[in-house]
Design a protein around this motif. Structure first.
Motif, mmCIF file in Angstrom:
data_model
loop_
_atom_site.group_PDB
_atom_site.id
_atom_site.type_symbol
_atom_site.label_atom_id
_atom_site.label_comp_id
_atom_site.label_asym_id
_atom_site.label_seq_id
_atom_site.Cartn_x
_atom_site.Cartn_y
_atom_site.Cartn_z
ATOM 1 N N HIS A 67 54.154 26.112 47.880
ATOM 2 C CA HIS A 67 54.514 24.922 47.501
ATOM 3 C C HIS A 67 55.866 24.465 47.532
ATOM 4 O O HIS A 67 56.484 25.347 47.292
ATOM 5 C CB HIS A 67 53.832 24.495 46.149
ATOM 6 C CG HIS A 67 52.461 24.470 46.094
ATOM 7 N ND1 HIS A 67 51.779 25.451 46.030
ATOM 8 C CD2 HIS A 67 51.623 23.412 45.735
ATOM 9 C CE1 HIS A 67 50.366 24.940 46.111
ATOM 10 N NE2 HIS A 67 50.069 23.524 45.798
ATOM 11 N N GLU A 107 54.077 15.897 39.109
ATOM 12 C CA GLU A 107 53.195 16.900 38.634
ATOM 13 C C GLU A 107 52.964 16.396 37.257
ATOM 14 O O GLU A 107 53.848 15.811 36.432
ATOM 15 C CB GLU A 107 53.620 18.297 38.467
ATOM 16 C CG GLU A 107 53.583 19.268 39.567
ATOM 17 C CD GLU A 107 54.175 20.715 39.223
ATOM 18 O OE1 GLU A 107 53.533 21.348 38.421
ATOM 19 O OE2 GLU A 107 55.108 20.944 39.585
ATOM 20 N N LYS A 108 51.552 16.754 36.562
ATOM 21 C CA LYS A 108 51.382 16.228 35.409
ATOM 22 C C LYS A 108 51.550 15.109 34.921
ATOM 23 O O LYS A 108 52.049 14.606 34.054
ATOM 24 C CB LYS A 108 51.811 17.492 34.445
ATOM 25 C CG LYS A 108 51.372 18.794 34.377
ATOM 26 C CD LYS A 108 51.749 19.705 33.620
ATOM 27 C CE LYS A 108 52.986 20.638 34.299
ATOM 28 N NZ LYS A 108 53.583 21.598 33.222
ATOM 29 N N GLY A 110 49.217 12.226 35.710
ATOM 30 C CA GLY A 110 47.965 11.271 35.955
ATOM 31 C C GLY A 110 47.765 10.797 37.263
ATOM 32 O O GLY A 110 47.134 9.904 37.386
ATOM 33 N N GLY A 112 46.915 13.020 40.133
ATOM 34 C CA GLY A 112 46.103 13.675 40.757
ATOM 35 C C GLY A 112 46.762 14.470 41.875
ATOM 36 O O GLY A 112 46.244 14.736 42.865
ATOM 37 N N SER A 114 47.540 17.669 42.227
ATOM 38 C CA SER A 114 46.811 18.913 42.474
ATOM 39 C C SER A 114 45.530 18.681 42.906
ATOM 40 O O SER A 114 45.025 19.503 43.899
ATOM 41 C CB SER A 114 46.808 19.899 41.058
ATOM 42 O OG SER A 114 45.915 19.228 39.944
HETATM 43 N N1 LIG Z 1 48.548 21.813 44.389
HETATM 44 C C1 LIG Z 1 49.204 21.593 43.176
HETATM 45 N N2 LIG Z 1 49.860 20.651 42.919
HETATM 46 C C2 LIG Z 1 50.297 20.030 41.830
HETATM 47 N N3 LIG Z 1 50.184 20.815 40.957
HETATM 48 C C3 LIG Z 1 49.262 21.803 40.694
HETATM 49 C C4 LIG Z 1 48.621 22.163 41.885
HETATM 50 N N4 LIG Z 1 48.008 23.378 41.641
HETATM 51 C C5 LIG Z 1 47.939 23.414 40.417
HETATM 52 N N5 LIG Z 1 48.709 22.662 39.689
HETATM 53 C C6 LIG Z 1 48.945 22.612 38.446
HETATM 54 O O1 LIG Z 1 47.971 21.847 37.811
HETATM 55 C C7 LIG Z 1 48.480 21.136 36.522
HETATM 56 C C8 LIG Z 1 48.210 19.727 36.425
HETATM 57 O O2 LIG Z 1 48.292 19.061 37.903
HETATM 58 P P1 LIG Z 1 48.458 17.412 38.170
HETATM 59 O O3 LIG Z 1 47.438 17.436 39.251
HETATM 60 O O4 LIG Z 1 49.885 17.237 38.782
HETATM 61 O O5 LIG Z 1 48.152 16.552 36.981
HETATM 62 P P2 LIG Z 1 47.454 15.293 36.823
HETATM 63 O O6 LIG Z 1 46.244 15.686 36.886
HETATM 64 O O7 LIG Z 1 48.072 14.921 35.480
HETATM 65 O O8 LIG Z 1 48.027 14.451 37.787
HETATM 66 C C9 LIG Z 1 50.173 21.353 36.657
HETATM 67 O O9 LIG Z 1 50.347 22.206 35.710
HETATM 68 C C10 LIG Z 1 50.372 21.899 38.085
HETATM 69 O O10 LIG Z 1 51.579 22.821 37.953
#
Ligand SMILES: Nc1ncnc2c1ncn2[C@@H]1O[C@H](COP(=O)(O)OP(=O)(O)O)[C@@H](O)[C@H]1O
Ligand SMILES: C[C@@](CO)(OP(=O)(O)O)[C@H](O)COP(=O)(O)OP(=O)(O)OC[C@H]1O[C@@H](n2ccc(N)nc2=O)[C@H](O)[C@@H]1O
Length: 300
Positions: A67, A107-108, A110, A112, A114
């Motif tokens: 990443h 990241e984190k 809300g 989406g 990941s």
């Molecule tokens: N491919 C990825 N991209 C971003 N975050 C990821 C990924 N794989 C795992 N994570 C982890 O998953 C967690 C939540 O991810 P994220 O999707 O960014 O949050 P949210 O669901 O709030 O949008 C984070 O701790 C992040 O580090």
């Protein structure tokens, strides 16, 4: 923008690349009931947002995942890795590919990110391994990676029911709406923490019917959509991170905002705006407050 907002892929010999958008929940209704997996029943009307990650798959002697910029989790713990391993296992093959993710989605937040990366990975690998990316086998793998992943296999304005992981209806978009997304500077919110906090003091979900009817009718204004925003996971996000409440309240007071709310489990909030100029000005003002601001668009 409609064509670019869809997951677009370009094939090369041995190398495929796809852009995938993020999402906001216009309606997020959490119920106290849970399924066998322990996941809450969720009504979610999600739309794609024009901030993109890029996922590239290439031939390799064994599975590797990178990443850029680096995440706070090791490659083996990412959704991208999990998606590749689970799909390969279902198909009885070895996932001998390198997967490189160029990350733009916060990241984190809300939004989406990941889930989007996992879905783009599934789509590229399904294509590479000769399976339709919307084949029920691929959709099942998507669900097992995460509740939001099935939405991103074909990111269009969609009503997702079940645990928020089951497509009920996809809508034909009628416009691109100016949107601003604002994140407090602090670390984001973990989705599981938001659901755990919800269980401490659950708020009842509202009906999604009025918003869904608006999307079904094909005739809607951005103001009509803005008037029907709903998220009963937001109070949990605001308890976990008090700056979330501050950002949402600030957004609602900005000139040109038609409606604003927390996105999913936070920590970002979004505002539907009357013009792109208004969204640009709010993103700049957010940065001046020490927050992160993105002027963008969503498909309605
Ligand atoms: N491919 C990825 N991209 C971003 N975050 C990821 C990924 N794989 C795992 N994570 C982890 O998953 C967690 C939540 O991810 P994220 O999707 O960014 O949050 P949210 O669901 O709030 O949008 C984070 O701790 C992040 O580090
Ligand atoms: C809240 C929403 C709204 O779209 O997403 P975010 O806003 O965080 O991006 C979703 O429901 C999140 O979907 P996703 O991010 O894929 O969640 P997952 O990885 O599957 O699950 C993370 C954790 O959230 C909880 N979870 C998730 C979905 C659900 N219907 N019920 C739950 O209780 C579980 O504790 C689970 O272990």
């Amino acid at each position: 923008m409609n064509s670019t907002l869809m997951t677009a892929s370009t094939s090369y010999s041995g190398r495929q690349s796809a852009q995938v958008p993020c999402k906001i929940n216009l309606h997020l209704g959490i119920h106290t009931q849970k399924n066998q997996r322990g996941y809450h029943k969720v009504d979610s009307l999600m739309v794609p947002v024009a901030i993109y990650d890029t996922v590239t798959v290439n031939d390799a002697p064994e599975l590797t995942v990178t990443h850029d910029p680096t995440l706070c989790v090791i490659p083996e713990r990412t959704t991208t890795w999990k998606a590749a391993v689970l799909l390969a296992h279902k198909l009885g093959i070895s996932p001998d590919v390198s997967i490189d993710v160029h990350v733009h989605i916060p990241e984190k937040a809300g939004l989406g990110g990941s889930s989007a990366d996992a879905a783009a990975t599934l789509r590229l690998l399904a294509e590479r391994w000769g399976v339709d990316s919307l084949d029920p086998l691929v959709v099942d793998v998507a669900k097992s990676v995460g509740a939001d992943v099935p939405f991103f296999l074909d990111p269009r304005p969609s009503l997702m029911l079940g645990a928020g992981d089951t497509l009920e209806e996809a809508y034909t978009p009628t416009c691109d709406a100016p949107l601003v997304i604002v994140l407090p500077a602090e670390k984001g919110i973990l989705t599981q923490a938001a659901y755990d906090q919800f269980d401490v003091a659950p708020e009842p979900p509202a009906s999604y019917e009025a918003l869904a009817s608006l999307f079904t009718s094909g005739e809607k204004t951005v103001q009509q959509v803005a008037d029907l925003l709903f998220n009963n996971l937001a109070p949990a996000a605001k308890i976990l991170e008090p700056h979330v409440a501050e950002v949402e309240a600030w957004l609602k007071q900005q000139p040109g905002v038609l409606g604003a709310q927390v996105s999913g489990s936070g920590s970002s909030s979004f505002a539907l705006c009357e013009s792109q100029d208004a969204a640009d000005a709010i993103a700049d003002a957010a940065k001046a407050m020490g927050w992160r601001g993105y002027s963008t668009q969503c498909e309605l």
